[in-house]
Design an enzyme around this catalytic site. Structure first.
Site, PDB file in Angstrom:
ATOM      1  N   GLY C  10       0.831  -1.196   0.000  1.00  0.00           N
ATOM      2  CA  GLY C  10       0.000   0.000   0.000  1.00  0.00           C
ATOM      3  C   GLY C  10       0.863   1.242   0.000  1.00  0.00           C
ATOM      4  N   GLU C 102       5.743  -5.187   5.498  1.00  0.00           N
ATOM      5  CA  GLU C 102       6.041  -6.555   5.876  1.00  0.00           C
ATOM      6  C   GLU C 102       6.195  -7.467   4.649  1.00  0.00           C
ATOM      7  OE1 GLU C 102       2.802  -8.428   7.676  1.00  0.00           O
ATOM      8  OE2 GLU C 102       3.991  -9.968   8.694  1.00  0.00           O
ATOM      9  N   ILE C 125       1.819   2.749   7.123  1.00  0.00           N
ATOM     10  CA  ILE C 125       1.136   3.685   8.021  1.00  0.00           C
ATOM     11  C   ILE C 125       0.822   3.017   9.349  1.00  0.00           C
ATOM     12  CG2 ILE C 125       0.155   5.027   6.114  1.00  0.00           C
ATOM     13  CD1 ILE C 125      -2.583   3.801   6.887  1.00  0.00           C
ATOM     14  N   ASP C 126       0.835   1.693   9.393  1.00  0.00           N
ATOM     15  CA  ASP C 126       0.489   0.982  10.633  1.00  0.00           C
ATOM     16  C   ASP C 126       1.631   0.951  11.642  1.00  0.00           C
ATOM     17  OD1 ASP C 126      -1.991   0.427   9.594  1.00  0.00           O
ATOM     18  OD2 ASP C 126      -1.465  -1.576   8.907  1.00  0.00           O
ATOM     19  N   MET C 168      -7.423   2.938  10.416  1.00  0.00           N
ATOM     20  CA  MET C 168      -6.780   1.737   9.906  1.00  0.00           C
ATOM     21  C   MET C 168      -5.995   1.017  10.997  1.00  0.00           C
ATOM     22  SD  MET C 168      -5.680   2.691   5.994  1.00  0.00           S
ATOM     23  CE  MET C 168      -6.909   2.610   4.671  1.00  0.00           C
ATOM     24  N   VAL C 271      -8.427   8.145   3.057  1.00  0.00           N
ATOM     25  CA  VAL C 271      -7.816   9.470   3.245  1.00  0.00           C
ATOM     26  C   VAL C 271      -6.609   9.388   4.177  1.00  0.00           C
ATOM     27  CG1 VAL C 271      -9.904  10.818   2.812  1.00  0.00           C
ATOM     28  CG2 VAL C 271      -9.402  10.077   5.132  1.00  0.00           C
ATOM     29  N   GLN C 272      -6.540   8.321   4.973  1.00  0.00           N
ATOM     30  CA  GLN C 272      -5.441   8.185   5.933  1.00  0.00           C
ATOM     31  C   GLN C 272      -4.089   7.922   5.287  1.00  0.00           C
ATOM     32  OE1 GLN C 272      -6.764   5.622   9.571  1.00  0.00           O
ATOM     33  NE2 GLN C 272      -8.244   5.294   7.951  1.00  0.00           N
TER      34      GLN C 272
END
EC number: 2.7.1.90
Lengths: 340, 340, 340, 340
Positions: C10, C102, C125-126, C168, C271-272
């Site tokens: 992503g 990952e 982003i995570d 998320m 949007v995040q």
């Protein structure tokens, strides 16, 4: 002189700017202000508190409304209008400034016709009130929706994936239209114009063919030609209600079927009506608040402060709420060259 | 049909939105567009390049102008207007869209009177052009200046220290007025109204007495009653020029002498005219760009696309540049209740 | 020396900063860079193009990735790893810089063990990768989610209405935890800790009792104690798939039943992960990109550039992808005093 | 248990987040908190007020400090430290949490050595304290400075005009370094490294030769090789003081002489330390505030809450204030490939 003030309907950024201006302009005239709680519920329940300039000293950049709001409508309640009158009297109000959208100002108009000393200030993120160029809250909402379009575009482009962004607007497409223009969307679907799914798909396909990820902005009230039954899924939602809306997800699903790309939907929801007001909404709320106090001073009951061109003018509340201001066909058609 | 387009004068956010609209609307009509470099220098030097829709695909949210800009003025150059005509001819232009402020559009107006097929689009962060409600770039600049007022306020309040914020505006005070309203300033000093230092000090002192740190917004062109010689320090600046301006620092020094608090000055400078355009400026630039191409289609030479209320209309370039649009006294006086 | 570079998985803000740094640092050493398209699809299909410093001159503040991305995984494809090797060879690459999360870095690690000259840069982003304090994209996502919490709070407060914000995070709750802290939420629900609905309701009720509208931040992967079957509605979504997730809407429905207030859900969605990177992500991406080129220069194959405290260091790819970095129980419990 | 808390030195975004966390964590333990006004002036004058959770309910996103701040230093005042002790006693404080930078924490360290029960929390937009990876306020300041670099870049590029941006940082160049990296500047000049004007000019000229407008970020404390006398103009400023600083304007003037382009200087000033804190500063302030209350519970007097990697730890105040944390030469040199 003592002025009552209330904010009704859905909250939006800029309400506090208007409240602040009403309080400061009143104070400068030596008048008192009381703020009624939660829209029309406040006067109906005689629930109010004094508002002085210290109460509004830090609210200019704050979203929402320090008075609270609600959708309580005295017109639909037995004896409702009388209770409003009694609530105003209980707090010694000589006049009322009502800040709201179609419903709130509709009540204000009704009250004015029965002799209540009321003036209005228009707000709604949808910008669908008549008699004013624009309403408090719309500018901020357009900014938020445009930022969302910007954000999804970068990720859409990275994956060459169409994205559908659903924005607010049940009856009027101003928010969708403006954020689509400002965000450079490939389609803008609005309630005023039933959309043709094949035409939307053509735009999507043409955009993908140029290796540009299309972004489709759709108002929550937009419908495909053929009507609501097309969109309604018949399923019940998590709340157990029939799912009537969801045009964003519906459209994403239809486009997903038609394209060799994962289509995503983003439903902006309540982020559109919160947070710090734009500079424009702060100025607009302030100017309208000042003008509303002028209207009180002149005894212009039944009027509404409105932006007309560069000027703030007083218009008739009746003209503001007579009918929704919709996107004219010509203005909608004019953006066709941009949608690619 | 082949349209030439240029951007002249100081750059600002929203120019690229207008360029993009001109290109996309022209392309939709099957017309070609060439972009001239660096304002009037482009046609004078026949310096241009083709602009297609791929060239403007990613510019909507970009500040500045992809064409470059300059303050080159052909009117002051011997044979300048003829060179413009020759440059247009060299690139086969049937019409010219000139995007600019007072100077750029003044040249456009002069050219139109000599028979050149030109239409204009108004831009300037100062919003001081006539015949349009607002110009491209102003909305973004107001937003930036307002954010600066917000920022200095929190630090001013923490130290109970007055702050002077100097914003752009040599002749017109719109930017100062609007950012002062939106930022909740305690004073707004504009070129149109010589300010009385004692009155400013009274506001500052009254604010401090309420334990509120005052923020004073001053336009770079504002002057104390008594005139320019008061502000001019006589010193030469780092560039070896006589320091004429600097009203922000001058005022901060005067307030510093009069108050038992360190007074700070912030001079915003060029950050006010750069960066991503606001949603409003993107929409405005787009609408004016579309309208300019319509004007070309209609042969409305000598006209300018303008926002009037909710409509984009064509007005005469001559009306736009006849005189600067200044802040009316009444509008300035109306905000007095807020300044505390 | 010729370096290949790719971005996989992503997309997120900050990838272009890393690409730019890889290109500029390579150029400074006199090395060439080729960019592979769409993650691992690029080398598998030998789809690449040269990247010079002009190609990355304007990308620092751009979200997404100019190379494109995909979830293509050569490990799952017959002969996939060989095709990667052939693709690298076809473009004459002496080394590969793989930027991803990952999955992408897992492939890089596998390739490194088979002798391919590869180094990694972490993004997601995570923020759930091991061996680095933080990954590219996380800072921007936390900022976006926090802004959303701010926005819904003002409207929630105006109507005294609880709001659930779903962010998320399928496996790790960092984004939910941080945006809940920074946004001042009343509950933060994360995948690592099954939540007790009664406890959430207690927080909501206590907040409402103080006349504070509660905001509940919930990660998409959070589940009530009792497990997934509780949340799964069994309905099919608009895409015809069983609706497994939707914890945000599910939770809002449950709270709606339990409170005398309309509860709203906002699902932030894509949007995040888009839009301009935060200053932090630009700096992080840049520093990691520079370090990756250093790693290539040193021949530190199988390593990953990582932020450790204030330093950028090289760690083993194997350590980064061994297991997901989850929120420790102690860190989660520590915020309990804030949740009211 | 009753905790006193104060904020000293220059204000910055994130202080309120720390205050809120101290209050909420104390409240959760059943402890009382009193807030001293204006840094060390508060305890010296026994000027304090109770702080409950309602007092901090709305401050998380507010810049500055609700307690006020000052540069009052009890160490330099006869009997100052005794007055601090007496002020703490007068309000029944069992412990003190001091939030500040080098000066404030230096006093705290001195007090701790005399047996006062004090713990510290580090803040400064300059990020120049030791023993912690980062301080409260720095993240927000980097964001603001980066945005300014972005803004001036678009206008610089449109006119192909170099721009010098002067940011804060008298002794340490972190803010200049990070905003230069994140903003993609062509030069980053910091106090730790005297700059060579010819080298800066070479970068500027090379950038212009590529038709890229160079942006030079310079810390207020940066000096040309050769020293302060070079920069000092000898003139007096508007306040009648000798103009010692002004490196931004000085540098712009030197570059203006050397290039065929108008060079502009922007001095960011106090906007860098105000306004809403970034999500990072809110989280950091919150975590450090929670940890400070833990330190009080443990009786870890003389300690400071610090971020070390991903963990918040307690370090010795003495270690934090021993010497300024400056930009290491290696880290500065590493960005050379980016500066073009």
């Amino acid at each position: 002189m003592r002025i009552g003030v209330l904010t009704g309907g859905g909250d939006c950024p800029g309400l506090n700017a208007a409240l602040r201006a009403v309080v400061m302009a009143s104070d400068a005239r030596g008048w008192d202000v009381v703020g009624f709680a939660d829209g029309w519920r406040g006067p109906m329940d005689a629930d109010a508190r004094p508002l002085g300039i210290d109460d509004v000293a830090d609210v200019l950049d704050r979203g929402g409304t320090i008075l609270g709001s609600s959708r309580t409508n005295p017109v639909g309640v037995d004896g409702g209008l009388e209770r409003v009158g009694a609530g105003l009297a209980a707090h010694g109000c000589d006049a009322l400034v009502a800040i709201g959208g179609e419903d709130t100002l509709g009540v204000a108009n009704t009250l004015a016709r029965t002799g209540v000393s009321v003036v209005g200030i228009p707000k709604t993120i949808d910008d669908d009130l008549g008699a004013t160029d624009v309403t408090i809250g719309h500018s901020t909402a357009v900014g938020i929706a445009t930022e969302a379009v910007d954000r999804v575009r970068t990720t859409a482009q990275s994956h060459l994936r169409p994205v559908v962004v659903e924005v607010m607007g049940r009856h009027a497409g101003w928010l969708a239209l403006r954020s689509a223009i400002a965000g450079g969307a490939q389609a803008a679907l609005i309630p005023e114009r039933p959309f043709d799914l094949d035409e939307v798909q053509d735009r999507v396909a043409a955009s993908l063919a140029r290796r540009r990820a299309p972004v489709v902005v759709v108002a929550e009230g937009a419908l495909p030609a053929g009507g609501a039954e097309t969109v309604s899924s018949g399923e019940t939602d998590a709340f157990g209600h029939i799912r009537l809306g969801g045009v964003g997800e519906w459209l994403a699903a239809r486009l997903d079927e038609r394209n060799d790309a994962d289509v995503r939907a983003v439903v902006l929801g309540h982020v559109q009506r919160g947070g710090p007001p734009s500079a424009f909404d702060r100025e607009l709320g302030t100017r309208l608040g000042l003008a509303a106090v002028d209207a009180v001073a002149q005894g212009s009951w039944g009027s509404m402060a409105a932006l007309r061109g560069e000027q703030v003018e007083l218009v008739a509340l009746a003209d503001a709420v007579r009918e929704l201001k919709l996107v004219p066909a010509q203005q909608y058609d004019a953006i066709a060259p941009l949608l690619r």
